[in-house]
Design a protein around this motif. Structure first.
Motif, mmCIF file in Angstrom:
data_model
loop_
_atom_site.group_PDB
_atom_site.id
_atom_site.type_symbol
_atom_site.label_atom_id
_atom_site.label_comp_id
_atom_site.label_asym_id
_atom_site.label_seq_id
_atom_site.Cartn_x
_atom_site.Cartn_y
_atom_site.Cartn_z
ATOM 1 N N TYR A 38 -5.993 13.548 16.464
ATOM 2 C CA TYR A 38 -5.254 14.738 16.907
ATOM 3 C C TYR A 38 -5.358 14.903 18.427
ATOM 4 O O TYR A 38 -4.350 15.115 19.117
ATOM 5 C CB TYR A 38 -5.784 15.980 16.198
ATOM 6 N N ASP A 41 -3.452 12.286 20.415
ATOM 7 C CA ASP A 41 -1.995 12.413 20.332
ATOM 8 C C ASP A 41 -1.452 13.648 21.050
ATOM 9 O O ASP A 41 -0.228 13.847 21.089
ATOM 10 C CB ASP A 41 -1.547 12.449 18.862
ATOM 11 N N LEU A 42 -2.323 14.484 21.601
ATOM 12 C CA LEU A 42 -1.843 15.658 22.337
ATOM 13 C C LEU A 42 -1.019 15.196 23.535
ATOM 14 O O LEU A 42 -1.441 14.315 24.292
ATOM 15 C CB LEU A 42 -3.021 16.522 22.803
ATOM 16 N N ASP A 43 0.167 15.801 23.699
ATOM 17 C CA ASP A 43 1.075 15.318 24.741
ATOM 18 C C ASP A 43 0.795 15.892 26.125
ATOM 19 O O ASP A 43 1.342 15.433 27.116
ATOM 20 C CB ASP A 43 2.538 15.611 24.341
ATOM 21 N N CYS A 44 -0.067 16.867 26.193
ATOM 22 C CA CYS A 44 -0.394 17.495 27.472
ATOM 23 C C CYS A 44 -1.812 17.085 27.874
ATOM 24 O O CYS A 44 -2.759 17.301 27.120
ATOM 25 C CB CYS A 44 -0.285 19.008 27.355
ATOM 26 N N GLN A 45 -1.962 16.510 29.059
ATOM 27 C CA GLN A 45 -3.274 16.020 29.495
ATOM 28 C C GLN A 45 -4.277 17.167 29.645
ATOM 29 O O GLN A 45 -5.458 17.010 29.349
ATOM 30 C CB GLN A 45 -3.129 15.276 30.818
ATOM 31 N N LYS A 47 -4.347 19.993 27.864
ATOM 32 C CA LYS A 47 -4.769 20.375 26.502
ATOM 33 C C LYS A 47 -5.744 19.340 25.943
ATOM 34 O O LYS A 47 -6.716 19.689 25.268
ATOM 35 C CB LYS A 47 -3.552 20.497 25.576
ATOM 36 N N GLN A 48 -5.461 18.081 26.219
ATOM 37 C CA GLN A 48 -6.328 17.005 25.744
ATOM 38 C C GLN A 48 -7.731 17.139 26.348
ATOM 39 O O GLN A 48 -8.728 17.002 25.650
ATOM 40 C CB GLN A 48 -5.704 15.659 26.113
#
Length: 197
Positions: A38, A41-45, A47-48
């Motif tokens: 999960y 796969d987060l598209d925002c660095q 948020k990751q």
């Protein structure tokens, strides 16, 4: 013929009180998706990074209080006397793993974490150790306490040993060997070594 043993860390050699339900809630991970997948796969660095920081904080807090499981030192001492190579493959972070190893005097120097290779159930880390040891995969046992451990061993064509801590699971039948504790594993290995000596 067992020529080497690789261990999982949390719940296998040391205690773990990680609250995965709380971690999932804090980073917004659904129950049916693997936690590390999960985050990857987060598209925002941003948020990751936030999610990784939350996981690391939980892991480091857990590492500070983790104690070795009963029978750990006796088992590792036996393997040292038999000159069987040992290693650890864990989904844990390097920092938390190092803390757990040093606090519990675990004499294993080859430790691969999720920073080294794709995390279990991917077999990459197990394969890398087999190559390092120059031992065929089929002669290496991987010991763990969760489904991913069995799957990783199966994916690497290694002997899958599952520790169920006295509680049967729906997936334990997919392991080659099932024991209830490290003490039980030591008994099995002693019996095996005597037969092959």
């Amino acid at each position: 013929m067992i020529q080497g043993i690789i261990f999982d860390l949390d719940g296998t050699l040391v205690e773990s009180s990680l609250d995965f339900r709380m971690i999932r809630q804090q980073i917004g991970c659904p129950d049916d998706i693997d936690l590390l997948d999960y985050v990857a796969d987060l598209d925002c660095q941003h948020k990751q990074q936030q999610a990784n920081d939350i996981i690391l904080q939980h892991e480091n807090d857990d590492a500070e209080s983790a104690k070795s499981l009963p029978g750990m030192h006796e088992l590792l001492n036996f393997l040292q006397r038999k000159q069987l190579p040992t290693a650890i493959v864990t989904r844990n972070s390097q920092l938390a793993s190092d803390t757990k190893l040093s606090q519990n005097s675990i004499p294993i120097t080859t430790v691969l974490t999720r920073e080294c290779y794709p995390p279990k159930p991917a077999p990459d880390a197990l394969n890398a150790i087999a190559q390092q040891w120059q031992i065929p995969n089929k002669h290496i046992m991987y010991v763990g306490d969760y489904l991913y451990d069995i799957q990783a061993a199966n994916n690497a064509n290694m002997i899958a040993c599952f520790i169920n801590h006295g509680t049967e699971t729906s997936y334990q039948h997919t392991a080659d060997l099932i024991v209830s504790s490290l003490d039980d594993l030591l008994v099995v290995l002693k019996r095996y070594m005597n037969k092959t000596a």
